[in-house]
Design an enzyme around this catalytic site. Structure first.
Site, PDB file in Angstrom:
ATOM      1  N   SER A  47       0.766  -1.112   0.131  1.00  0.00           N
ATOM      2  CA  SER A  47      -0.156  -0.067  -0.252  1.00  0.00           C
ATOM      3  C   SER A  47       0.827   1.016   0.258  1.00  0.00           C
ATOM      4  CB  SER A  47      -1.038  -0.038   1.265  1.00  0.00           C
ATOM      5  OG  SER A  47      -1.825   1.009   1.242  1.00  0.00           O
ATOM      6  N   HIS A  64      -4.444  -0.673  -3.958  1.00  0.00           N
ATOM      7  CA  HIS A  64      -5.879  -0.745  -3.702  1.00  0.00           C
ATOM      8  C   HIS A  64      -6.675  -0.351  -4.871  1.00  0.00           C
ATOM      9  CE1 HIS A  64      -5.437  -1.207   0.498  1.00  0.00           C
ATOM     10  NE2 HIS A  64      -4.414  -0.403   0.530  1.00  0.00           N
ATOM     11  N   GLU A  70      -5.637  -5.568  -4.705  1.00  0.00           N
ATOM     12  CA  GLU A  70      -5.284  -5.985  -3.510  1.00  0.00           C
ATOM     13  C   GLU A  70      -5.106  -7.755  -3.424  1.00  0.00           C
ATOM     14  OE1 GLU A  70      -8.594  -5.085  -1.008  1.00  0.00           O
ATOM     15  OE2 GLU A  70      -8.141  -2.889  -0.793  1.00  0.00           O
TER      16      GLU A  70
END
Length: 299
Positions: free
Chosen positions: A148, A190, A217
């Protein structure tokens, strides 16, 4: 002879287990690590040298670093990797602490957790910690992994903010300088779940020399030689190539107006597919030892 390309590898992961702040919603996320234990985490351990490898987890990006650190220790432990430490670096002063510098010099891999990527760039940028990271990555078989925010901060050009719902409007996507492990790419995470295609498209439109990497993801890109990317994990990686953009209005419209682009190229990668950044070439098979370029059938 000097190695022209970095000897180390980058493993950029799209998220789903990150424990930081959702900058779009202002929420603290507490997702689980189940997918990570089974697939991508195993690959990180394998690339680092196996379960005896020394791995350091850096939780700087997260606002709940103790919980994140404990989760990583647990997840690594479940796959038999117990030689793992957590660096609780919260500010630039911490990044200069000799203990952390020594640990960085003696580990096989480092893993940046999720959270806020601007915390990573502003905490480490220009520090000795950052310099050691760059030197080890360039000159040794050293693994830098990040999920992330930890993935987004890897590139020199970094998205640090941008609401997906407004990303088609000029000025809504904020760009800064990341940690600079790889040039000429912009990484977003994401990607599908939070609808970030427009966000990455605007980032590429304003930096058309960069390749946009949209990580789904439970998905990542393993980057070798600062160039060859291999998709890993169960989801989708989307690649945006702006080199051949023809029409673009982004320089001429006021902030807040919709952007217009012609001929932005898009590639979709599943596990095992890949991409060569410098050659801007899709790979059907990117595993080590295989460089099979996309074949176009002759009519």
């Amino acid at each position: 002879m000097t190695h022209l390309y970095p000897k180390g590898k980058l493993i950029a992961v799209g998220g789903a287990e990150d424990k930081g702040t959702d900058l779009e919603k202002g929420e603290i996320l507490r997702n689980n690590l189940n997918f990570f234990e089974l697939g991508i985490l195993r690959r990180i351990v394998e690339e680092a040298g196996g379960t005896d490898a020394r791995i350091e987890v850096v939780t700087t990006a997260s606002m709940i670093p103790d919980e994140v650190g404990a989760n990583y220790l647990n997840a690594f432990g479940k796959i038999g990797c117990t030689n793992v430490g957590v660096m609780r670096i919260r500010d630039r002063a911490d990044a200069q602490v000799q203990e952390y510098l020594d640990r960085l010099l003696n580990c096989d891999a480092i893993m940046f957790s999720g959270g806020n990527q601007l915390r990573l760039s502003t905490t480490f940028g220009g520090t000795q910690f950052h310099n050691i990271l760059l030197n080890r990555y360039r000159s040794e078989h050293f693994i830098i992994a990040g999920t992330s925010a930890g993935a987004m901060a890897m590139s020199r050009t970094m998205i640090y903010e941008g609401n997906a719902a407004k990303a088609h409007l000029k000025g809504e996507v904020k760009i800064s300088t990341g940690l600079g492990f790889i040039d000429n790419v912009i990484i977003d995470s994401h990607f599908e779940k939070r609808g970030r295609f427009g966000r990455l498209a605007q980032a590429v439109a304003t930096n058309p020399g960069c390749i946009g990497i949209g990580l789904g993801e439970d998905t990542g890109m393993l980057i070798t030689d600062g160039n060859k990317m291999e998709a890993i994990g169960s989801g989708l990686v989307m690649i945006l190539d702006g080199h051949d953009i023809r029409h673009s209005n982004i320089a001429d419209i006021p902030d807040g107006n919709p952007i217009s682009l012609e001929n932005l190229k898009v590639h979709l990668c599943e596990k095992g597919n890949g991409y060569l950044v410098r050659e801007r070439t899709f790979l059907m098979e990117a595993r080590e030892g295989a460089l099979i370029k996309k074949q176009v059938p002759v009519e």
